[in-house]
Design a protein around this motif. Structure first.
Motif, short mmCIF file in Angstrom:
data_model
loop_
_atom_site.label_atom_id
_atom_site.label_comp_id
_atom_site.label_asym_id
_atom_site.label_seq_id
_atom_site.Cartn_x
_atom_site.Cartn_y
_atom_site.Cartn_z
N ASP A 244 33.31 31.65 38.97
CA ASP A 244 32.68 32.76 39.08
C ASP A 244 31.32 32.62 40.26
O ASP A 244 31.38 31.36 40.61
CB ASP A 244 31.48 33.09 38.02
CG ASP A 244 30.83 34.65 37.89
OD1 ASP A 244 31.20 35.33 38.78
OD2 ASP A 244 30.16 34.68 37.27
N HIS A 266 36.75 28.73 31.04
CA HIS A 266 36.28 29.57 31.63
C HIS A 266 37.12 30.68 32.50
O HIS A 266 37.97 30.18 33.42
CB HIS A 266 35.09 28.95 32.70
CG HIS A 266 33.98 28.39 31.79
ND1 HIS A 266 32.80 28.87 30.91
CD2 HIS A 266 33.95 26.95 31.56
CE1 HIS A 266 32.19 27.74 30.46
NE2 HIS A 266 33.02 26.83 30.76
N GLU A 268 38.38 33.37 35.39
CA GLU A 268 37.99 33.45 36.86
C GLU A 268 37.51 35.10 36.98
O GLU A 268 38.16 35.89 36.25
CB GLU A 268 39.06 33.46 37.63
CG GLU A 268 38.73 33.54 39.18
CD GLU A 268 40.21 33.05 39.89
OE1 GLU A 268 40.47 33.81 40.51
OE2 GLU A 268 40.16 31.71 40.12
N THR A 269 36.41 35.18 37.62
CA THR A 269 35.89 36.44 37.75
C THR A 269 36.20 37.41 38.87
O THR A 269 36.93 36.80 39.64
CB THR A 269 34.20 36.72 37.60
OG1 THR A 269 33.79 35.97 38.89
CG2 THR A 269 33.79 35.78 36.58
N ASP A 270 36.13 38.86 38.87
CA ASP A 270 36.41 39.60 39.77
C ASP A 270 35.54 39.17 41.18
O ASP A 270 35.96 39.52 42.21
CB ASP A 270 36.13 41.21 39.45
CG ASP A 270 37.20 41.61 38.53
OD1 ASP A 270 38.07 41.03 38.36
OD2 ASP A 270 36.95 42.55 37.86
#
Length: 413
Positions: A244, A266, A268-270
């Motif tokens: 992130d 965890h 992965e985010t946009d």
């Protein structure tokens, strides 16, 4: 002509110049009156290059870190109220997001005077600071922050893990750029970080440096100038990955990168994917993008020198606020001396009574501005403009005005 050393990360030959600032003094080595009188101030090359293979922008000098981060190191984080508030917000956000409590451990690398860890401590979260400068570490210990005085690397990481200091959260804010051996430094984190632990880095974003001509963030303490593209390669080489990112206003535009072990859960985010795309669109993956920066730097310096010349012609006194390292790079690149700027004000007592490296402008306490009553006060740490204009708003009582010089010289109304 000497051959530059290989890339700090991938060891490829460094052949492409990013910006050559010539011979410069160490930006945080403030001179005592005795040192000024001796007249033998050391200078070192400050030449930055970009690696054609991994695209890490880096200084090609080899000033030993021990010569910079010594017992007399003058930077104390707590003298910026805005920075301390930034640290408080970080602590509260991390405690809430990752459920930190009395059974957790937060380890900060380059913990300075405890400005950040004290906020975790106040919430009952155990902490450990790792800090190489003895004077700032002593200040941290004085407020109850457990601190080891040591440079962080793989050996340090193994030693911490062996004694049971395994971290749920590790913070390394504005330090990644400061390490000469990126691989040795990064190798320490997997040792200390728990399997599902989180590691956050904060660092000025190279994209802002280029787009906003923030060349004054280049000085000997900063061995690397960082993009997500480059940092992600370094992380993955050591079994870590980003998941992130947050965009921060600090230091003219920084990244807070959230990282973990490769095998951690965890997702992965946009936001991370979007930043990768932004850097690609800006051309950070193409070596030629980094060419031409020197000409843009020269234009910034020309603008500031023209302002100083006009002020001198009008008989106006120019002072400055903030004996900051970035200001020293800026002043020395522009060839400024105490004939141009009469004095600089700084709240840090460790700097007061000393002189800026290179320009030799005397450093005085902020109260001195009321005695000097300058016509202009140049804000050298431009990232703190809002804080400084608020603190020194009274200069308007005698018609004084603030000036910022990045990315162009501007007198504030």
């Amino acid at each position: 002509m000497t051959t530059p050393p290989p890339c700090r990360f991938c060891r490829a030959p460094l052949t492409r110049t990013f910006l050559d600032l010539g011979e410069q003094p160490l930006a945080n080595s403030y001179l005592t009156p005795e040192q000024l009188a001796a007249g033998n101030e050391p200078v070192f090359p400050l030449h930055t290059r970009v690696c054609n293979r991994c695209l890490l922008v880096q200084a090609d000098h080899e000033v030993p870190a021990e010569a910079i981060f010594d017992a007399g190191y003058a930077y104390f984080s707590s003298f910026s109220s805005g920075w301390v508030e930034h640290a408080r917000r970080y602590a509260e956000a991390m405690i809430a997001r990752f459920g930190l409590g009395p059974d957790s451990l937060v380890v900060e690398v380059a913990s300075n005077d405890g400005y950040l860890l004290k906020h975790f401590l106040a919430k009952g979260v155990p902490v450990l600071g790792v800090e190489p400068t003895a004077n700032t570490a002593e200040a941290a210990r004085a407020i109850g922050v457990r601190t080891d005085v040591v440079f962080f690397n793989a050996e340090t990481g193994r030693a911490l893990a062996a004694r049971g200091d395994r971290a749920d959260l590790m913070a390394a804010n504005n330090v990644l750029a400061h390490v000469p051996d990126l691989n040795a430094f990064m190798a320490g984190f997997p040792q200390v970080l728990k399997p599902q632990g989180v590691l956050t880095f904060e660092f000025p974003h190279l994209l802002n440096l280029i787009e906003k001509v923030q060349f004054d963030t280049i000085y000997h303490e900063h061995y690397s100038y960082l993009s997500l593209l480059a940092v992600e390669q370094v992380l993955r080489a050591h079994g870590l990955r980003p998941f992130d990112v947050e965009l921060l206003p600090t230091h003219g535009g920084s990244l807070r990168l959230f990282c973990c072990h490769d095998a951690a859960a965890h997702a992965e985010t946009d936001a991370l994917r979007a930043l990768r795309a932004t850097e690609a669109d800006a051309g950070l993956g193409v070596a030629e993008t980094y060419d031409g920066f020197a000409a843009r730097v020269e234009a910034v310096c020309d603008s500031f020198r023209a302002f100083l010349s006009a002020a001198r012609d009008e008989g106006r006194a120019v002072a400055a606020y903030g004996a900051a390292a970035k200001g020293n790079t800026f002043l020395n690149r522009c060839g400024v001396t105490r004939d141009d700027i009469v004095e600089v004000y700084d709240a840090n007592p460790a700097k007061q009574g000393r002189y800026l490296p290179g320009s030799h402008i005397p450093i005085r306490a902020p109260e001195a501005v009321k005695a000097t009553r300058p016509d202009y006060v140049v804000i050298l740490p431009w990232n703190l403009t809002e804080e400084i204009t608020r603190q020194l708003a009274f200069i308007g009582d005698w018609g004084g005005r603030f000036v910022v010089a990045s990315p162009e010289t501007k007198v504030l109304s």
